[in-house]
Design a protein around this motif. Structure first.
Motif, mmCIF file in Angstrom:
data_model
loop_
_atom_site.group_PDB
_atom_site.id
_atom_site.type_symbol
_atom_site.label_atom_id
_atom_site.label_comp_id
_atom_site.label_asym_id
_atom_site.label_seq_id
_atom_site.Cartn_x
_atom_site.Cartn_y
_atom_site.Cartn_z
ATOM 1 N N ASN A 15 0.826 -1.220 0.000
ATOM 2 C CA ASN A 15 0.000 0.000 0.000
ATOM 3 C C ASN A 15 0.857 1.266 0.000
ATOM 4 N N THR A 16 1.878 1.276 0.849
ATOM 5 C CA THR A 16 2.725 2.476 0.956
ATOM 6 C C THR A 16 3.982 2.378 0.111
ATOM 7 N N GLN A 17 4.220 1.188 -0.449
ATOM 8 C CA GLN A 17 5.408 0.944 -1.261
ATOM 9 C C GLN A 17 6.697 1.239 -0.488
ATOM 10 N N THR A 18 6.711 0.767 0.779
ATOM 11 C CA THR A 18 7.906 0.966 1.615
ATOM 12 C C THR A 18 8.270 -0.329 2.312
ATOM 13 N N TYR A 19 9.536 -0.404 2.701
ATOM 14 C CA TYR A 19 10.013 -1.496 3.539
ATOM 15 C C TYR A 19 9.779 -1.050 4.980
ATOM 16 N N ASN A 20 9.047 -1.875 5.757
ATOM 17 C CA ASN A 20 8.695 -1.414 7.106
ATOM 18 C C ASN A 20 9.065 -2.401 8.213
ATOM 19 N N ALA A 21 10.074 -3.186 8.036
ATOM 20 C CA ALA A 21 10.510 -4.120 9.068
ATOM 21 C C ALA A 21 10.950 -3.388 10.331
ATOM 22 N N HIS A 22 11.468 -2.194 10.178
ATOM 23 C CA HIS A 22 11.988 -1.453 11.336
ATOM 24 C C HIS A 22 10.876 -0.900 12.244
ATOM 25 N N ILE A 23 9.627 -0.861 11.786
ATOM 26 C CA ILE A 23 8.558 -0.330 12.640
ATOM 27 C C ILE A 23 7.655 -1.418 13.218
ATOM 28 N N LEU A 24 7.899 -2.667 12.857
ATOM 29 C CA LEU A 24 7.085 -3.757 13.395
ATOM 30 C C LEU A 24 7.424 -3.996 14.864
ATOM 31 N N PRO A 25 6.417 -4.362 15.701
ATOM 32 C CA PRO A 25 6.665 -4.598 17.130
ATOM 33 C C PRO A 25 7.272 -5.972 17.417
ATOM 34 N N TYR A 26 7.565 -6.732 16.386
ATOM 35 C CA TYR A 26 8.141 -8.061 16.562
ATOM 36 C C TYR A 26 9.260 -8.241 15.535
ATOM 37 N N ALA A 27 10.091 -9.233 15.802
ATOM 38 C CA ALA A 27 11.210 -9.497 14.891
ATOM 39 C C ALA A 27 10.673 -10.126 13.612
ATOM 40 N N SER A 28 11.233 -9.690 12.465
ATOM 41 C CA SER A 28 10.715 -10.195 11.192
ATOM 42 C C SER A 28 11.781 -10.868 10.335
ATOM 43 N N GLY A 29 12.994 -10.972 10.867
ATOM 44 C CA GLY A 29 14.059 -11.590 10.091
ATOM 45 C C GLY A 29 13.953 -13.106 10.091
ATOM 46 N N VAL A 30 14.683 -13.737 9.157
ATOM 47 C CA VAL A 30 14.682 -15.192 9.043
ATOM 48 C C VAL A 30 15.276 -15.827 10.297
ATOM 49 N N ALA A 31 16.237 -15.182 10.914
ATOM 50 C CA ALA A 31 16.888 -15.724 12.098
ATOM 51 C C ALA A 31 16.143 -15.375 13.386
ATOM 52 N N ALA A 32 15.039 -14.641 13.297
ATOM 53 C CA ALA A 32 14.276 -14.249 14.491
ATOM 54 C C ALA A 32 13.636 -15.483 15.117
ATOM 55 N N PRO A 33 13.430 -15.438 16.431
ATOM 56 C CA PRO A 33 12.798 -16.590 17.089
ATOM 57 C C PRO A 33 11.348 -16.767 16.602
ATOM 58 N N LYS A 34 10.911 -17.984 16.617
ATOM 59 C CA LYS A 34 9.564 -18.322 16.179
ATOM 60 C C LYS A 34 8.548 -17.713 17.157
ATOM 61 N N ILE A 35 7.488 -17.132 16.620
ATOM 62 C CA ILE A 35 6.429 -16.577 17.461
ATOM 63 C C ILE A 35 5.447 -17.701 17.755
ATOM 64 N N VAL A 36 5.361 -18.053 19.027
ATOM 65 C CA VAL A 36 4.481 -19.139 19.448
ATOM 66 C C VAL A 36 3.434 -18.548 20.396
ATOM 67 N N PRO A 37 2.174 -18.611 20.032
ATOM 68 C CA PRO A 37 1.153 -18.103 20.947
ATOM 69 C C PRO A 37 1.113 -18.973 22.202
ATOM 70 N N PRO A 38 0.887 -18.360 23.342
ATOM 71 C CA PRO A 38 0.866 -19.148 24.585
ATOM 72 C C PRO A 38 -0.330 -20.104 24.607
ATOM 73 N N ASP A 39 -0.146 -21.224 25.260
ATOM 74 C CA ASP A 39 -1.224 -22.189 25.404
ATOM 75 C C ASP A 39 -2.112 -21.738 26.561
ATOM 76 N N VAL A 40 -3.288 -21.258 26.226
ATOM 77 C CA VAL A 40 -4.186 -20.723 27.248
ATOM 78 C C VAL A 40 -5.304 -21.705 27.596
ATOM 79 N N ALA A 41 -5.237 -22.904 27.071
ATOM 80 C CA ALA A 41 -6.299 -23.891 27.314
ATOM 81 C C ALA A 41 -6.439 -24.204 28.799
ATOM 82 N N THR A 42 -5.334 -24.400 29.489
ATOM 83 C CA THR A 42 -5.392 -24.710 30.919
ATOM 84 C C THR A 42 -5.960 -23.541 31.699
ATOM 85 N N TRP A 43 -5.487 -22.341 31.385
ATOM 86 C CA TRP A 43 -5.994 -21.129 32.060
ATOM 87 C C TRP A 43 -7.489 -20.979 31.801
#
Length: 133
Positions: A15-43
């Motif tokens: 939409n903006t035709q820009t690279y915006n990895a620097h403004i994301l609130p999470y890591a977006s690189g290939v070497a970044a840790p995997k984003i795993v949602p917490p298991d809330v089933a027990t809670w």
């Protein structure tokens, strides 16, 4: 002209035709840790059980209050439906008796002072409802 597809590792906003990895609130690189949602089933299960217990307790309390109210209603209906030739005074104790013809009557005479069929003793409250003693 065919638009060039960017690799998945490149964060590009079409939409903006820009690279915006620097403004994301999470890591977006290939070497970044995997984003795993917490298991809330027990809670969730624990809190659902807790909430259900609270609802059940509240429901049982409402049922108890309803039963008490119906009992009080029946006593009031019984006393107000009986025969008496005086105006009851708030806070005084009165005694309800059943006559031989099965009608009920209210009296000031206590059960120890007579041989009538005693149904119960009642006190008239300030809200004009009868309370069984």
């Amino acid at each position: 002209m065919k638009e060039e597809k960017k690799p998945d590792s490149v964060v590009f906003d079409d939409n903006t035709q820009t690279y915006n990895a620097h403004i994301l609130p999470y890591a977006s690189g290939v070497a970044a840790p995997k984003i795993v949602p917490p298991d809330v089933a027990t809670w969730k299960n624990t809190n659902v059980l807790s909430a259900n217990n609270q609802f059940r307790a509240r429901y049982e309390d409402i049922q108890r209050q309803y039963q008490e109210m119906m009992e009080q209603f029946e006593y009031n209906d019984l006393v107000y439906g009986s025969k008496y030739n005086f105006e009851p005074i708030t806070g005084k104790t009165y005694h309800l008796y059943r006559a031989k013809d099965q009608h009920t009557f209210l009296s000031l005479i206590s059960p120890t002072e007579c041989n009538f069929d005693h149904v119960g003793s009642f006190k008239l409250g300030p809200d004009k409802t009868w309370e069984r003693l």
